[in-house]
Design a protein around this motif. Sequence first.
Motif, PDB file in Angstrom:
ATOM      1  N   ALA A  31       4.314 -14.960  -0.658  1.00  0.00           N
ATOM      2  CA  ALA A  31       5.676 -14.437  -0.684  1.00  0.00           C
ATOM      3  C   ALA A  31       6.562 -15.184   0.300  1.00  0.00           C
ATOM      4  O   ALA A  31       6.095 -15.639   1.352  1.00  0.00           O
ATOM      5  N   VAL A  32       7.829 -15.305  -0.041  1.00  0.00           N
ATOM      6  CA  VAL A  32       8.820 -15.934   0.835  1.00  0.00           C
ATOM      7  C   VAL A  32       9.965 -14.950   1.049  1.00  0.00           C
ATOM      8  O   VAL A  32      10.114 -13.984   0.300  1.00  0.00           O
ATOM      9  N   TYR A  33      10.776 -15.206   2.073  1.00  0.00           N
ATOM     10  CA  TYR A  33      11.926 -14.331   2.297  1.00  0.00           C
ATOM     11  C   TYR A  33      12.895 -14.424   1.121  1.00  0.00           C
ATOM     12  O   TYR A  33      13.114 -15.506   0.562  1.00  0.00           O
ATOM     13  N   ASN A  34      13.446 -13.271   0.752  1.00  0.00           N
ATOM     14  CA  ASN A  34      14.355 -13.222  -0.390  1.00  0.00           C
ATOM     15  C   ASN A  34      15.549 -14.146  -0.146  1.00  0.00           C
ATOM     16  O   ASN A  34      16.271 -13.999   0.827  1.00  0.00           O
ATOM     17  N   ARG A  35      15.747 -15.084  -1.064  1.00  0.00           N
ATOM     18  CA  ARG A  35      16.770 -16.102  -0.861  1.00  0.00           C
ATOM     19  C   ARG A  35      18.186 -15.553  -0.996  1.00  0.00           C
ATOM     20  O   ARG A  35      19.091 -15.984  -0.282  1.00  0.00           O
ATOM     21  N   SER A  36      18.395 -14.615  -1.893  1.00  0.00           N
ATOM     22  CA  SER A  36      19.739 -14.049  -2.040  1.00  0.00           C
ATOM     23  C   SER A  36      20.109 -13.178  -0.845  1.00  0.00           C
ATOM     24  O   SER A  36      21.225 -13.262  -0.320  1.00  0.00           O
ATOM     25  N   ALA A  66       0.812  -1.216   0.000  1.00  0.00           N
ATOM     26  CA  ALA A  66       0.000   0.000   0.000  1.00  0.00           C
ATOM     27  C   ALA A  66       0.845   1.266   0.000  1.00  0.00           C
ATOM     28  O   ALA A  66       0.414   2.304  -0.512  1.00  0.00           O
ATOM     29  N   ASN A  67       2.047   1.177   0.567  1.00  0.00           N
ATOM     30  CA  ASN A  67       2.872   2.378   0.741  1.00  0.00           C
ATOM     31  C   ASN A  67       4.153   2.371  -0.076  1.00  0.00           C
ATOM     32  O   ASN A  67       4.997   3.245   0.094  1.00  0.00           O
ATOM     33  N   SER A  68       4.294   1.398  -0.976  1.00  0.00           N
ATOM     34  CA  SER A  68       5.487   1.297  -1.829  1.00  0.00           C
ATOM     35  C   SER A  68       6.775   1.310  -1.000  1.00  0.00           C
ATOM     36  O   SER A  68       7.678   2.126  -1.212  1.00  0.00           O
ATOM     37  N   ASP A  69       6.852   0.384  -0.049  1.00  0.00           N
ATOM     38  CA  ASP A  69       8.020   0.290   0.827  1.00  0.00           C
ATOM     39  C   ASP A  69       9.213  -0.206   0.016  1.00  0.00           C
ATOM     40  O   ASP A  69       9.186  -1.311  -0.543  1.00  0.00           O
ATOM     41  N   PRO A  70      10.312   0.575  -0.047  1.00  0.00           N
ATOM     42  CA  PRO A  70      11.489   0.173  -0.834  1.00  0.00           C
ATOM     43  C   PRO A  70      12.163  -1.095  -0.325  1.00  0.00           C
ATOM     44  O   PRO A  70      12.968  -1.692  -1.032  1.00  0.00           O
ATOM     45  N   ARG A  71      11.868  -1.508   0.894  1.00  0.00           N
ATOM     46  CA  ARG A  71      12.508  -2.710   1.450  1.00  0.00           C
ATOM     47  C   ARG A  71      11.869  -4.005   0.949  1.00  0.00           C
ATOM     48  O   ARG A  71      12.463  -5.089   1.098  1.00  0.00           O
ATOM     49  N   GLU A  72      10.676  -3.899   0.380  1.00  0.00           N
ATOM     50  CA  GLU A  72       9.896  -5.108   0.097  1.00  0.00           C
ATOM     51  C   GLU A  72      10.650  -6.122  -0.757  1.00  0.00           C
ATOM     52  O   GLU A  72      10.724  -7.309  -0.424  1.00  0.00           O
ATOM     53  N   ALA A  73      11.214  -5.677  -1.875  1.00  0.00           N
ATOM     54  CA  ALA A  73      11.892  -6.610  -2.780  1.00  0.00           C
ATOM     55  C   ALA A  73      13.194  -7.136  -2.206  1.00  0.00           C
ATOM     56  O   ALA A  73      13.721  -8.157  -2.674  1.00  0.00           O
ATOM     57  N   TRP A  74      13.732  -6.463  -1.201  1.00  0.00           N
ATOM     58  CA  TRP A  74      14.966  -6.923  -0.564  1.00  0.00           C
ATOM     59  C   TRP A  74      14.659  -7.921   0.543  1.00  0.00           C
ATOM     60  O   TRP A  74      15.473  -8.792   0.847  1.00  0.00           O
ATOM     61  N   LEU A  75      13.488  -7.802   1.119  1.00  0.00           N
ATOM     62  CA  LEU A  75      13.074  -8.731   2.167  1.00  0.00           C
ATOM     63  C   LEU A  75      12.375  -9.960   1.597  1.00  0.00           C
ATOM     64  O   LEU A  75      12.540 -11.074   2.110  1.00  0.00           O
ATOM     65  N   PHE A  76      11.577  -9.776   0.554  1.00  0.00           N
ATOM     66  CA  PHE A  76      10.700 -10.842   0.088  1.00  0.00           C
ATOM     67  C   PHE A  76      10.827 -11.098  -1.406  1.00  0.00           C
ATOM     68  O   PHE A  76      11.298 -10.254  -2.164  1.00  0.00           O
ATOM     69  N   GLU A  77      10.376 -12.283  -1.793  1.00  0.00           N
ATOM     70  CA  GLU A  77      10.142 -12.630  -3.195  1.00  0.00           C
ATOM     71  C   GLU A  77       8.662 -12.930  -3.361  1.00  0.00           C
ATOM     72  O   GLU A  77       8.010 -13.412  -2.426  1.00  0.00           O
ATOM     73  N   LYS A  78       8.141 -12.680  -4.543  1.00  0.00           N
ATOM     74  CA  LYS A  78       6.772 -13.071  -4.845  1.00  0.00           C
ATOM     75  C   LYS A  78       6.698 -14.596  -4.889  1.00  0.00           C
ATOM     76  O   LYS A  78       7.677 -15.273  -5.177  1.00  0.00           O
TER      77      LYS A  78
END
Length: 226
Positions: free
Chosen positions: A48-53, A7-19
């Motif tokens: 979503a799962v935690y970003n593996r990299s 909802a808030n376009s959090d920049p951390r999302e793609a670093w924390l999670f994967e679709k």
Amino acid sequence: MIDHMNANSDPREAWLFEKGQTATVFTGLDPTLTSGVQQQLLVDGKIAVYNRSVISRNKWLPGTLINAAEVNLILAEYYSRNGSGVTAKTYFEKAIRQSIEYYVRLGDKADVLTWKPTAEPTAAEINAYITNINFDGATNAAQRLELIAFQKYIHYNVMQADESWAEQRRLKLPVLIFQEDETSTIRKTPPTRWTYPNSESVYNSDNYNAVKANDNLSTKIFWDVK
């Protein structure tokens, strides 16, 4: 957490999670769903799962005792509780920037880059997120505390899980709702404390016996007063 990030376009999302493998958007797992429904969503690859990299398979992931974002979130809470919303905002927004930087820099340690985001958050994206949070819109200490507590919840995450659990018990924020585990014979919802290890009853029996009646998953720790 993921609903908030979406909802808030959090920049951390793609670093924390994967679709999820079959998902086109980030989707969190609703803990109030029955276990069967939850399991099927996971099997179908919709969650979503935690970003593996960056997180779950990053073998160089550092241990974290305390960091700058944590300190500034503590300061934001302190100044908010003591009537200085303006100063609280300064530390709050600084903490968000540091939290974003923290998770992006964890990606620097990744030895497998398959799932690492290809672009770091821009200044415009970070500023937009802070604008969306709108700390100025919190007109009293209680509302400010809700915002601060939620940022602690995001920032601590799995990297500082003990701090996250302690803060949730202390502040009762964010408000979390859990489906009761009807199969459990010990406690049907998350515990408020862990029980003492068996060694206490063996090697510290006098002191342990004095508190034995309260050694269960429901007794609150002394500072958990709400």
